[in-house]
Design an enzyme around this catalytic site. Structure first.
Site, PDB file in Angstrom:
ATOM      1  N   ASP A 149      10.356   1.926  -8.120  1.00 18.95           N
ATOM      2  CA  ASP A 149      10.985   0.627  -8.392  1.00 18.95           C
ATOM      3  C   ASP A 149       9.930  -0.449  -8.623  1.00 18.95           C
ATOM      4  O   ASP A 149      10.005  -1.220  -9.586  1.00 18.95           O
ATOM      5  CB  ASP A 149      11.853   0.184  -7.206  1.00 18.95           C
ATOM      6  CG  ASP A 149      13.164   0.915  -7.125  1.00 18.95           C
ATOM      7  OD1 ASP A 149      13.267   1.987  -7.725  1.00 18.95           O
ATOM      8  OD2 ASP A 149      14.077   0.404  -6.448  1.00 18.95           O
ATOM      9  N   SER A 196      16.673  -4.469  -7.617  1.00 20.82           N
ATOM     10  CA  SER A 196      16.638  -5.914  -7.381  1.00 20.82           C
ATOM     11  C   SER A 196      15.581  -6.278  -6.341  1.00 20.82           C
ATOM     12  O   SER A 196      14.819  -7.235  -6.531  1.00 20.82           O
ATOM     13  CB  SER A 196      18.023  -6.392  -6.922  1.00 20.82           C
ATOM     14  OG  SER A 196      17.989  -7.766  -6.653  1.00 20.82           O
ATOM     15  N   SER A 197      15.492  -5.518  -5.258  1.00 18.21           N
ATOM     16  CA  SER A 197      14.560  -5.928  -4.200  1.00 18.21           C
ATOM     17  C   SER A 197      13.114  -5.760  -4.665  1.00 18.21           C
ATOM     18  O   SER A 197      12.274  -6.621  -4.393  1.00 18.21           O
ATOM     19  CB  SER A 197      14.852  -5.204  -2.881  1.00 18.21           C
ATOM     20  OG  SER A 197      14.166  -3.997  -2.795  1.00 18.21           O
ATOM     21  N   PRO A 227      22.305  -7.316  -9.542  1.00 19.28           N
ATOM     22  CA  PRO A 227      23.125  -7.271  -8.330  1.00 19.28           C
ATOM     23  C   PRO A 227      22.362  -6.640  -7.168  1.00 19.28           C
ATOM     24  O   PRO A 227      21.713  -5.605  -7.353  1.00 19.28           O
ATOM     25  CB  PRO A 227      24.328  -6.396  -8.736  1.00 19.28           C
ATOM     26  CG  PRO A 227      23.877  -5.620  -9.924  1.00 19.28           C
ATOM     27  CD  PRO A 227      22.802  -6.417 -10.605  1.00 19.28           C
ATOM     28  N   GLY A 277      21.382  -0.603  -7.354  1.00 20.39           N
ATOM     29  CA  GLY A 277      20.634   0.546  -7.886  1.00 20.39           C
ATOM     30  C   GLY A 277      19.752   0.172  -9.063  1.00 20.39           C
ATOM     31  O   GLY A 277      19.266   1.038  -9.778  1.00 20.39           O
TER      32      GLY A 277
HETATM   33  O1  PMV Z   1      18.534   2.164  -5.287  1.00 19.47           O
HETATM   34  P1  PMV Z   1      17.272   1.807  -5.987  1.00 19.47           P
HETATM   35  O2  PMV Z   1      17.417   1.065  -7.238  1.00 19.47           O
HETATM   36  O3  PMV Z   1      16.277   1.124  -5.062  1.00 19.47           O
HETATM   37  O4  PMV Z   1      16.553   3.203  -6.384  1.00 19.47           O
HETATM   38  C1  PMV Z   1      16.100   4.062  -5.374  1.00 19.47           C
HETATM   39  C2  PMV Z   1      15.489   5.312  -5.930  1.00 19.47           C
HETATM   40  C3  PMV Z   1      15.272   6.401  -4.869  1.00 19.47           C
HETATM   41  O5  PMV Z   1      14.667   7.503  -5.535  1.00 19.47           O
HETATM   42  C4  PMV Z   1      16.602   6.864  -4.295  1.00 19.47           C
HETATM   43  C5  PMV Z   1      14.360   5.933  -3.737  1.00 19.47           C
HETATM   44  C6  PMV Z   1      12.913   5.741  -4.123  1.00 19.47           C
HETATM   45  O6  PMV Z   1      12.203   5.051  -3.369  1.00 19.47           O
HETATM   46  O7  PMV Z   1      12.467   6.297  -5.125  1.00 19.47           O
END
Ligand code: PMV
Length: 333
Positions: free
Chosen positions: A144, A102-103, A95, A99
């Site tokens: 990520d 995905s991107s 999705p 979190g």
């Molecule tokens: O929201 P997501 O799945 O892109 O995870 C972000 C994780 C963070 O620590 C909040 C940001 C990052 O770049 O590490």
């Protein structure tokens, strides 16, 4: 336009088990690639600008495009050595705003397909996807993109890069979806704005998270899942203190704990998106994983989420003890 070649690329989604947000400030975090991810196929052609199609959206690579996607696609292709014009079709099984990376998974899958199209090996795919990620959120830690490219479970910091963890036992997680997408960029900016106003207070939270991550790495490698669950609960408390949790995320965590989870927390940027819950392991008399009883333990949590709120949903992820990550220690994007 003459179509001359075609290449494919894949990448994993990820769950952050510990350390989100703090990782942006150089603290360590623990993440794992998951089987759900993204796929891309690239076709080279002559005489046209590069085009990206995701679902029913079609965009041209453009450094001054209004859409983030069109600037991100341009950044990915434009990084030296610049790639030739191509048409890329991409899809994600994760999705958006969930979190679950995905991107970054899309960025890595597209970069892999694009690199393969020109016969280049994979090694620039991570840097290309980092250029893509920077468009979506100004200050990505890189965790990520690392998970998307490498898979496996690993400890990561901006300073030391990634190093694999060696779980003593499989780790089974339920991933719970709040039904509310969230913007990682906004959540990272929110924490940054609080840090600018109250640097010492926020630094204390970052330091607390670092301690939790260090203990969690030990618990993972010792197979101490009860302790691991407690550490997840503690990490969630600190994230709530940073104000990145929501009532839906708190609800998902509470429902999971009431239905046997050893611990639960949000995963990723928060402000919506997803939570994770640690499923109690089960063993047969001869000490092997009792996958059937574990599946029942996991189902109980996912069913309870769906009953608690029709917008909630969930799925189960297994992080295998015997499948090491596919990278060398210390490698950073
Ligand atoms: O929201 P997501 O799945 O892109 O995870 C972000 C994780 C963070 O620590 C909040 C940001 C990052 O770049 O590490």
């Amino acid at each position: 336009m003459t179509q001359i070649e075609r290449a494919e690329g894949d990448a994993s989604g990820k769950v952050i088990l510990f350390g989100e947000h703090a990782v942006v400030y150089g603290s360590p975090a623990i993440a794992a690639g998951i089987e759900r991810g993204a796929h891309a196929s690239a076709t080279r052609f002559v005489g046209g600008p590069s085009i990206l199609r995701i679902g029913d959206r079609e965009l041209v690579a453009d450094p001054s495009g209004e859409d983030d996607l069109s600037r991100a696609f341009h950044a990915l292709l434009d990084m030296s050595p610049t790639l030739p014009a191509m048409r890329v079709e991409a899809s994600s099984g994760l999705p958006a705003g969930g979190g679950l990376g995905s991107s970054a998974a899309l960025g890595v899958a597209i970069a892999r397909a694009a690199q393969a199209l020109v016969g280049a090996d994979d090694n620039l795919a991570l840097a290309r996807s980092a250029a893509w990620e920077r468009v979506f959120h100004g200050n990505p830690s890189g965790i990520d993109a690392t998970a998307a490219a490498r898979g496996g479970i690993f400890r990561y910091s901006r300073i030391d890069g990634a190093s694999p963890l060696h779980p003593a036992k499989d780790i089974v997680l339920c991933v719970g979806w709040t039904g509310e997408p969230s913007s990682t960029r906004e959540m990272v900016e929110y924490v940054a704005s609080r840090k600018a106003k109250e640097p010492q207070l926020i630094q204390r939270s970052i330091d607390a998270i670092a301690t939790i991550v260090n203990n969690a790495a030990l618990a993972i490698e010792a197979g101490e899942h009860a302790a691991l669950g407690e550490l997840m609960n503690m990490n969630q408390l600190v994230l709530s203190g940073l104000m990145v949790s929501t009532s839906e995320l708190e609800d998902l965590c509470a429902v999971a704990r009431e239905h046997g989870a050893l611990g639960a927390k949000l995963t990723g940027g928060g402000g919506g998106g997803s939570s994770i819950a640690l499923v109690a392991p089960a063993f047969t008399e001869d000490g092997a994983h009792d996958q059937m009883r574990e599946a029942e333990n996991a189902d109980r949590i996912v069913v309870a989420w769906r009953r608690a709120n029709p917008r909630y949903d969930g799925f189960v992820v297994r992080i295998y003890a015997d499948k090491p990550a596919k990278y060398s220690e210390g490698e950073a994007p």
